[in-house]
Scaffold this motif. Sequence first.
Motif, PDB file in Angstrom:
ATOM      1  N   ALA A 162      -3.279  15.242   1.861  1.00  0.00           N
ATOM      2  CA  ALA A 162      -3.939  15.769   0.073  1.00  0.00           C
ATOM      3  C   ALA A 162      -4.779  14.540   0.346  1.00  0.00           C
ATOM      4  CB  ALA A 162      -2.561  15.664  -0.441  1.00  0.00           C
ATOM      5  N   ALA A 163      -5.225  13.185   0.178  1.00  0.00           N
ATOM      6  CA  ALA A 163      -6.243  12.475  -0.714  1.00  0.00           C
ATOM      7  C   ALA A 163      -7.758  12.487   0.572  1.00  0.00           C
ATOM      8  CB  ALA A 163      -5.509  10.983  -0.402  1.00  0.00           C
ATOM      9  N   LYS A 164      -6.815  12.306   2.026  1.00  0.00           N
ATOM     10  CA  LYS A 164      -7.861  13.276   2.896  1.00  0.00           C
ATOM     11  C   LYS A 164      -8.364  14.210   2.874  1.00  0.00           C
ATOM     12  CE  LYS A 164      -6.658  10.733   7.237  1.00  0.00           C
ATOM     13  NZ  LYS A 164      -5.322  11.093   8.569  1.00  0.00           N
ATOM     14  N   LEU A 165      -7.768  15.554   2.910  1.00  0.00           N
ATOM     15  CA  LEU A 165      -8.441  16.512   3.015  1.00  0.00           C
ATOM     16  C   LEU A 165      -9.208  17.377   1.951  1.00  0.00           C
ATOM     17  CD1 LEU A 165      -7.849  19.836   4.595  1.00  0.00           C
ATOM     18  CD2 LEU A 165      -6.087  20.151   2.325  1.00  0.00           C
ATOM     19  N   TYR A 166      -8.923  16.401   0.661  1.00  0.00           N
ATOM     20  CA  TYR A 166     -10.045  16.802  -0.857  1.00  0.00           C
ATOM     21  C   TYR A 166     -10.860  15.382  -0.898  1.00  0.00           C
ATOM     22  CZ  TYR A 166      -7.649  21.271  -1.086  1.00  0.00           C
ATOM     23  OH  TYR A 166      -6.707  22.043  -0.806  1.00  0.00           O
ATOM     24  N   GLU A 167     -10.574  14.900  -0.131  1.00  0.00           N
ATOM     25  CA  GLU A 167     -11.577  13.071  -0.204  1.00  0.00           C
ATOM     26  C   GLU A 167     -11.159  13.042  -1.174  1.00  0.00           C
ATOM     27  OE1 GLU A 167     -15.380  15.347   1.343  1.00  0.00           O
ATOM     28  OE2 GLU A 167     -14.734  15.593   3.728  1.00  0.00           O
ATOM     29  N   LEU A 168     -10.272  12.530  -1.883  1.00  0.00           N
ATOM     30  CA  LEU A 168     -10.255  11.778  -3.429  1.00  0.00           C
ATOM     31  C   LEU A 168      -9.983  10.067  -2.900  1.00  0.00           C
ATOM     32  CD1 LEU A 168      -7.491  15.094  -4.756  1.00  0.00           C
ATOM     33  CD2 LEU A 168      -9.938  14.365  -4.855  1.00  0.00           C
ATOM     34  N   GLU A 169     -10.059   9.931  -3.750  1.00  0.00           N
ATOM     35  CA  GLU A 169      -9.979   8.321  -4.014  1.00  0.00           C
ATOM     36  C   GLU A 169      -8.517   7.692  -4.671  1.00  0.00           C
ATOM     37  OE1 GLU A 169     -11.887   4.427  -6.355  1.00  0.00           O
ATOM     38  OE2 GLU A 169     -13.638   6.089  -6.622  1.00  0.00           O
ATOM     39  N   LYS A 170      -8.347   6.640  -3.695  1.00  0.00           N
ATOM     40  CA  LYS A 170      -6.753   5.998  -4.516  1.00  0.00           C
ATOM     41  C   LYS A 170      -7.147   5.048  -5.676  1.00  0.00           C
ATOM     42  CE  LYS A 170      -4.520   6.452  -0.004  1.00  0.00           C
ATOM     43  NZ  LYS A 170      -3.626   5.902   1.129  1.00  0.00           N
ATOM     44  N   VAL A 171      -6.465   5.642  -6.840  1.00  0.00           N
ATOM     45  CA  VAL A 171      -6.742   4.483  -7.770  1.00  0.00           C
ATOM     46  C   VAL A 171      -5.791   3.722  -7.580  1.00  0.00           C
ATOM     47  CG1 VAL A 171      -6.564   3.970 -10.190  1.00  0.00           C
ATOM     48  CG2 VAL A 171      -7.810   6.312  -8.699  1.00  0.00           C
ATOM     49  N   GLU A 172      -4.733   3.680  -7.158  1.00  0.00           N
ATOM     50  CA  GLU A 172      -3.467   2.921  -7.303  1.00  0.00           C
ATOM     51  C   GLU A 172      -2.422   4.074  -6.475  1.00  0.00           C
ATOM     52  OE1 GLU A 172      -2.432  -0.534  -8.080  1.00  0.00           O
ATOM     53  OE2 GLU A 172      -3.178   1.428 -10.253  1.00  0.00           O
ATOM     54  N   GLU A 173      -2.084   3.127  -5.411  1.00  0.00           N
ATOM     55  CA  GLU A 173      -1.854   3.669  -3.729  1.00  0.00           C
ATOM     56  C   GLU A 173       0.121   3.319  -4.479  1.00  0.00           C
ATOM     57  OE1 GLU A 173      -2.130   2.596   0.484  1.00  0.00           O
ATOM     58  OE2 GLU A 173      -3.823   2.187  -0.922  1.00  0.00           O
ATOM     59  N   LYS A 174       0.755   4.366  -3.550  1.00  0.00           N
ATOM     60  CA  LYS A 174       2.312   3.689  -3.470  1.00  0.00           C
ATOM     61  C   LYS A 174       3.038   3.992  -5.421  1.00  0.00           C
ATOM     62  CE  LYS A 174       2.534   2.038   1.233  1.00  0.00           C
ATOM     63  NZ  LYS A 174       2.668   1.236   2.005  1.00  0.00           N
ATOM     64  N   ILE A 175       3.295   5.155  -5.440  1.00  0.00           N
ATOM     65  CA  ILE A 175       3.418   4.946  -7.412  1.00  0.00           C
ATOM     66  C   ILE A 175       4.764   5.310  -7.520  1.00  0.00           C
ATOM     67  CG2 ILE A 175       0.806   5.031  -7.838  1.00  0.00           C
ATOM     68  CD1 ILE A 175       1.224   7.222  -8.803  1.00  0.00           C
ATOM     69  N   GLU A 176       5.709   5.743  -6.669  1.00  0.00           N
ATOM     70  CA  GLU A 176       6.768   5.954  -6.855  1.00  0.00           C
ATOM     71  C   GLU A 176       8.034   4.721  -7.743  1.00  0.00           C
ATOM     72  OE1 GLU A 176       4.755   6.189  -3.821  1.00  0.00           O
ATOM     73  OE2 GLU A 176       6.542   5.005  -2.406  1.00  0.00           O
ATOM     74  N   ASP A 177       8.575   5.155  -7.703  1.00  0.00           N
ATOM     75  CA  ASP A 177       9.625   4.692  -8.513  1.00  0.00           C
ATOM     76  C   ASP A 177      10.066   3.773  -7.124  1.00  0.00           C
ATOM     77  OD1 ASP A 177       8.092   5.154 -11.252  1.00  0.00           O
ATOM     78  OD2 ASP A 177       9.369   6.672 -11.595  1.00  0.00           O
ATOM     79  N   SER A 178      10.732   4.691  -6.668  1.00  0.00           N
ATOM     80  CA  SER A 178      12.178   4.193  -5.807  1.00  0.00           C
ATOM     81  C   SER A 178      11.831   3.548  -4.649  1.00  0.00           C
ATOM     82  CB  SER A 178      13.058   5.382  -5.243  1.00  0.00           C
ATOM     83  OG  SER A 178      14.080   5.365  -4.308  1.00  0.00           O
ATOM     84  N   PRO A 179      11.349   2.701  -3.693  1.00  0.00           N
ATOM     85  CA  PRO A 179      10.811   2.411  -2.526  1.00  0.00           C
ATOM     86  C   PRO A 179      11.226   3.234  -1.632  1.00  0.00           C
ATOM     87  CG  PRO A 179      12.605   0.623  -3.312  1.00  0.00           C
ATOM     88  CD  PRO A 179      12.372   1.465  -4.394  1.00  0.00           C
TER      89      PRO A 179
END
Length: 368
Positions: free
Chosen positions: A247-264
């Motif tokens: 989705a980030a690539k498709l809508y050309e969005l910037e990643k403010v923060e990566e891998k924010i899921e609580d469970s690794p």
Amino acid sequence: MADKAVTLDELRQRIDTIDSELLRLISERAGCAQQVAEVKMAAGDVGEDGQVQFYRPEREAQVLRRIMADNPGPLKGEEMARLFREIMSACLALEQPIRLAYLGPEGTFTQQAALKHFGDSAVTKPMAAIDEVFREVEAGAVQYGVVPVENSTEGVINHTLDSFMGSQLKISGEVVLRIHHHLLVGPNTRREKISRIYSHAQSLAQCRKWLDAHFPHAERIAVSSNAEAARQVRTEWHSAAIAGDMAAKLYELEKVEEKIEDSPDNSTRFLIIGDSSVPASGDDKTSIVVAMRNQPGALHDLLAPFHRHQIDLTRVETRPSRSGAWNYVFFIDFRGHRDDPLITETLEELRQCAADVKVLGSYPVGVL
Ligand SMILES: O=C(O)C(=O)C[C@]1(C(=O)O)C=C[C@@H](O)C=C1
């Protein structure tokens, strides 16, 4: 005296020679696949849907497993299998391009799972809801469908289980995807201005602790999919979306923060649904749905045959049946193929105590 160091030019020449050899070999493999198609057509190798079975899930699983087992390195087995996944996908497209429906819109994790399983040569069609994916396959508009079935932190996806109850479709494969969520913004958004965060309810739940810690005051808004969240924030300067790489690539969005899921080890399992049964691949799973009579000891009776034959259950889920209040059905996954004599015997014993047993399918354990 030390050996003369190899130069960059020499290494590049070596790579060129290897690439030419790879090119020749991949082309030779593709030629074989074309011949396979002719052999299948001449033999009238048709499945339950009356169509020639170009796509063979059990064979693909065997090819990928062998590649991983024989891989000498230094590339990782999974990386090597991904390369072969794409080669096979392109070879299958020469036989006949595979057509798939998936839970859309474009950019969802389900699309990512579909491409991971079938490779980039598959022709994919996004659908708005899980039952629409089922309908599209049932109508014959596509050969296969891809739907999510369970997430490691949020549990089962009830829509998918419920859709199986009213359908004759079979499961022909599974794919597990590691889910990495990112906080994404459009080109005009600054982190300190974020006051709304959009995502699918499941993704908001999977990032709850991170959001509590980093954006305790931002409004959380649940939308129909992560991809929809990504689409929405492109033009909203005070909003962010939680979504994945596609989705980030498709809508050309910037990643403010990566891998924010609580469970690794947050992961989601997806099912491939189609018309045909899959022969045994050597390492398979079977999914069934069982209706039990409403009487004491029903759950014990249900599990006893599996215990007796030492069959490894990988999942048991309960859902209300559609036939009336307080009646339940059990969705059960276990290791083994329905054609294994041990599994046939187990299912036979189960049928003696159950009101109904429906085999949803036997399929190769996910390789990638
Ligand atoms: O072995 C087959 O049946 C093939 O069609 C060849 C091949 C391959 O490229 O290896 C291609 C597509 C099938 O899904 C499985 C394997």
